[in-house]
Motif scaffolding. Sequence first.
Motif: not given
Length: 154
Positions: A41-50, A53-56, A59-68
């Motif tokens: 259903v896409g659980k792993t894909t969602l984690l990779k998007l978060l 590792d993947l781009l949607p 839409g947008v995935i936005d965060t104030d966190l740095m990639r590392e």
Amino acid sequence: MGNQVRVKNVSFSYDDNVLFRDLSLHFSSGSIYRIMGSNGVGKTTLLKLLAFDLLPNEGVIDTDLMREEIVYLHDGNILDPNLSAKEHVDFLISFDKINRQRLAKLPYLLEKMKLGAYYNELTSALSLGTVMKLTFLLFWLQEPKMLMLDEFFS
């Protein structure tokens, strides 16, 4: 306000297989989230998007966190098979990637997690379960702001 990850109107598909359409979620620091669902259903894909590792597709995935500051631990071996856990720790120390207060707890954690006997062994000689526990410990020592575990208990 703390660290946050916002998923806004995200759509993602692999070819004709649409996994998400107009998905919106919000994750806040200091919380634990569990993503449940049937296989495929896409659980792993969602984690990779978060983890970026993947781009949607939309839409947008936005965060104030740095990639590392975001760690995604999947169910495979990502450690160098030619190094021991100790050598992995030494490598991270050499790049100042380990929290010193957490490092002081390492002997205790190795004992509690029953990993002490494997600390100096090459990771190629260890079971996947042991490697996963060591990998988790290595990530924990780095004190990530966001830690995502995929199929961790498998």
